[in-house]
Design an enzyme around this catalytic site. Structure first.
Site, PDB file in Angstrom:
ATOM      1  N   GLY A 210      -8.076   9.378   9.777  1.00 20.23           N
ATOM      2  CA  GLY A 210      -8.376   9.399  11.201  1.00 20.23           C
ATOM      3  C   GLY A 210      -9.382  10.431  11.638  1.00 20.23           C
TER       4      GLY A 210
ATOM      5  N   GLY B 153     -10.963   8.268   6.669  1.00 16.35           N
ATOM      6  CA  GLY B 153     -12.019   9.210   7.011  1.00 16.35           C
ATOM      7  C   GLY B 153     -13.343   8.603   7.407  1.00 16.35           C
TER       8      GLY B 153
ATOM      9  CE  LYS C 164      -3.301   2.732   2.527  1.00 22.28           C
ATOM     10  NZ  LYS C 164      -3.727   3.139   3.863  1.00 22.28           N
TER      11      LYS C 164
END
Length: 261
Positions: free
Chosen positions: A157, A186, A96
């Site tokens: 976050g 989010g 990622k």
């Protein structure tokens, strides 16, 4: 069975979990189980090398598919170094990709992300890039050959929910020209996960909303159910909104214009 693929890896769960912020490894493992997650991201800078008698993050995550990430990288070069280290430590080819120079809002750098993705693909990585909800960038990454694109719903976050809905809807419209779309960052509630899955996007990645819940295990289960509900709603073919009301009861025998006085 309704599966999806990341590169050549076929997955049943459309909920990917992050491994950060849990109060201990035991809670993390129980949350992973409750979420029925097959893939868990791990920040390589958190990983301690295996040592005799040492139980660390990698040991705690045994039995799940690890997705190393380049969290902490501020430039393409830093991301490359972290990705290479992750491949050595975990044996995984996929990564990622996160390149985040902004310390306040933690927004990803589109230019450095594109540069890093191109280099990592050349080195044989399967790349899952974290990006803003930028369809132009997503198509450039797709053209390079990334395995997914991972647009944010809101800052990392924050728990704000789907603040970028209008832009994510463009991703849904353009799915035919994109690899799988994983909404990352989010989301704060299971309803937020259901919302993006109802659009027809492929999966979500959740960490903070689960790890910082009063009961992370129960919240992990709730997110699993939210993802499943949203996906089933999309596959069911939702009704189209109307401009006016439409009665659900038969109208035969009802006088037009309402009751007479």
């Amino acid at each position: 069975m309704d599966t999806w693929k990341v590169g050549d890896i076929e997955l049943k769960s459309r909920l990917i979990l992050g491994s950060g912020k849990f109060r201990d490894f035991g809670v993390m493992r129980e949350a992973i189980k409750a979420a029925e997650a097959e893939v868990v991201t791990v920040a390589i800078r958190r990983v301690e090398a295996r040592m005799p008698g040492h139980v660390g993050l990698l040991e705690a995550l045994e039995g799940v598919c690890l997705l190393p990430n380049t969290a902490g990288a501020r430039t393409a070069e830093e991301a490359l170094r972290i990705a290479r280290l992750g491949r050595v430590l975990t044996g995984e080819r996929w990564v990622k990709l996160e390149v985040i120079p902004d310390p306040t809002y933690l927004l990803p750098d589109p230019v450095e992300t594109l540069r890093a993705a191109e280099r990592l693909l050349q080195e044989g990585f399967v790349v899952l890039p974290y990006i803003g909800p930028d369809l132009v960038l997503a198509k450039k990454l797709a053209a390079l050959g990334t395995a997914t694109v991972m647009p944010l719903a809101a800052p990392i976050g924050s728990g704000w929910g789907v603040r970028t809905r209008a832009l994510l809807e463009l991703f849904a419209r353009e799915k035919a020209s994109l690899p799988p779309v994983v909404v990352d960052a989010g989301l704060g509630l299971p309803s937020h996960a259901a919302e993006v899955m109802e659009m027809g996007l492929d999966a979500v990645l959740v960490n903070t909303a689960i790890a910082e819940a009063e009961d992370p295990v129960a919240m992990a289960e709730a997110f699993r159910l939210g993802v499943e509900a949203g996906r089933k709603a999309y596959l069911a073919g939702p009704m189209r909104p109307r401009e006016v009301a439409s009665p659900s009861s038969p109208t035969e025998g009802v006088p037009l214009g309402g009751p007479k006085r």
